[in-house]
Enzyme design. Structure first.
Site, PDB file in Angstrom:
ATOM      1  N   TYR A  26      -2.546 -14.781  -3.423  1.00 63.50           N
ATOM      2  CA  TYR A  26      -3.760 -14.624  -4.211  1.00 63.50           C
ATOM      3  C   TYR A  26      -3.471 -14.819  -5.692  1.00 63.50           C
ATOM      4  O   TYR A  26      -2.511 -14.273  -6.241  1.00 63.50           O
ATOM      5  CB  TYR A  26      -4.372 -13.241  -3.991  1.00 63.50           C
ATOM      6  CG  TYR A  26      -5.035 -13.087  -2.639  1.00 63.50           C
ATOM      7  CD1 TYR A  26      -6.150 -13.853  -2.292  1.00 63.50           C
ATOM      8  CD2 TYR A  26      -4.547 -12.179  -1.706  1.00 63.50           C
ATOM      9  CE1 TYR A  26      -6.759 -13.710  -1.050  1.00 63.50           C
ATOM     10  CE2 TYR A  26      -5.150 -12.026  -0.466  1.00 63.50           C
ATOM     11  CZ  TYR A  26      -6.251 -12.793  -0.152  1.00 63.50           C
ATOM     12  OH  TYR A  26      -6.845 -12.652   1.088  1.00 63.50           O
TER      13      TYR A  26
ATOM     14  N   LYS B 138       6.293  18.250   9.845  1.00 65.27           N
ATOM     15  CA  LYS B 138       4.898  17.974   9.501  1.00 65.27           C
ATOM     16  C   LYS B 138       4.721  16.478   9.233  1.00 65.27           C
ATOM     17  O   LYS B 138       5.698  15.738   9.094  1.00 65.27           O
ATOM     18  CB  LYS B 138       4.485  18.797   8.275  1.00 65.27           C
ATOM     19  CG  LYS B 138       5.290  18.524   7.024  1.00 65.27           C
ATOM     20  CD  LYS B 138       4.865  19.429   5.877  1.00 65.27           C
ATOM     21  CE  LYS B 138       5.689  19.136   4.630  1.00 65.27           C
ATOM     22  NZ  LYS B 138       5.258  19.938   3.471  1.00 65.27           N
TER      23      LYS B 138
END
Length: 374
Positions: A268, A47
């Site tokens: 940043y 899956k």
């Protein structure tokens, strides 16, 4: 003359794209490792696109190594495997969008049902017989029929004969990650009760399956007729009791390089400031590609045979790496993780740096990262 040079220049400007390479030999080795721990059948659970490694590639490698079943989330995932030519039995057990009964019957896809309501709906929708696994709640309260609703579920199964055929009974281990058989003794007992109740109800014979990777590796009492191996296929034992082999390698290019002085603010908000003259390189993957944004100190990647720390904040599309005295030009390959060990980080290390689990690392790699198979 200019027109002739343009293609060459374009070729020279290209970099190695960020790539996740799946290693089928590692998948096969992990299946063989599970085989040494159990005589039960093995279901390879692929899956979430084979835990991010490519469902078809992982499935083929697992089957070649001895897996006899495949497990998926829904009928669409199962159908894709059939279209790829995989003919072994497939079980779909979550089905978040419901079940296309006609497709399930056409492609011989088994369906798990965890309530009488689900089963009655499947019976109503089925024109051709659908093979069913009864999903019983064995202690997780996360799907599966609770004990007091078993009689209604079994009655619905008997009433639906001709449109559904009960061939399996399944549950889940709530505490298998602890690697302690005592922790799951209650679930094993409930699974035995469920198996016996199904047979007394006149349903079956049935294939019983309860254990996933950790149970398969640590507790024979949980094995019953089949074990389900998902994370273990790609090298993850949630109990951390068994060393498996990482089944992928994530690489990405250096896209920028600079020698910077001490006291240079990085990224940043200047969250990191260099304490010396050093080389900084930018690697072209970020949180949009699956690099966790919040990382503990010490997170790093391999470049040039050495591990170098990630510094500053993780950006959407890139990370900055401090390579110290060593400068690396644009185009140099960085390894984000892989199975090699040493300077190359493992998926487990990334999980620790992100205060998460390895599953989220491998399934969170974004679509911009190209896929390949070794």
């Amino acid at each position: 003359m200019t027109a002739l040079l343009a293609p060459e220049r374009a070729t020279l400007s290209r970099l190695h794209a960020p790539t996740l390479c799946t290693l089928p030999d590692a998948v096969a080795e992990n299946v063989r490792r599970v085989r040494t721990a159990t005589s039960a059948r093995i279901m390879a659970v692929v899956k979430a696109d084979g835990y991010g490694h490519g469902a078809v590639s992982v499935a083929r490698a697992a089957i070649a190594a001895g897996a006899e079943w495949l497990g998926v989330t829904d009928v669409a995932e199962a159908t894709a495997l059939r279209e790829a030519g995989l003919a072994v039995p497939i079980l779909s057990w979550l089905n978040p969008a419901g079940v296309d009964a006609a497709t399930a019957a056409e492609h011989d896809i088994d369906i798990a049902v965890g309530s009488a309501e689900e089963l009655r709906q499947l019976v109503a929708d089925a024109e051709d017989p659908v093979r069913v696994h009864l999903h019983l709640d064995t202690g997780m309260a996360r799907g599966g029929s609770p004990l007091d609703e078993w009689p209604e579920l079994f009655a619905a199964a008997r009433a639906g004969r001709g449109r559904v055929e009960v061939v399996g009974v399944m549950g889940h281990l709530p505490r298998a990650d602890e690697g302690d058989p005592e922790a799951n003794a209650a679930a094993v007992l409930r699974m035995r009760q469920g198996r016996d109740a199904v047979l007394r109800a006149g349903l079956g014979p049935v294939l019983v399956h309860l254990a996933a990777t950790s149970g398969a590796l640590t507790d024979p009492a949980t094995h019953f007729g089949m074990v389900r191996i998902g994370a273990g296929l790609v090298g993850i034992d949630p109990s951390e009791r068994t060393v498996l082999t990482g089944a992928s390698r994530w690489t990405a290019p250096v896209v920028h390089s600079a020698l910077v002085p001490a006291r240079t603010a990085v990224g940043y908000a200047g969250a990191y400031v260099t304490d010396r003259e050093t080389h900084l390189v930018v690697v072209g993957v970020g949180y949009a590609d699956g690099i966790p944004r919040e990382l503990a100190p010490g997170a790093g990647v391999e470049i040039g045979g050495m591990r170098h720390p990630i510094v500053g904040r993780v950006s959407m599309d890139q990370i900055v790496v401090d390579t110290g005295e060593a400068g690396f030009p644009r185009g140099t390959i960085a390894t984000v993780f892989g199975p090699e060990g040493g300077a190359v980080p493992s998926v487990q290390e990334w999980a620790r740096w992100a205060d998460s689990i390895p599953h989220t690392i491998v399934t969170g790699i974004g679509t911009r990262v190209q896929r390949s198979v070794a």
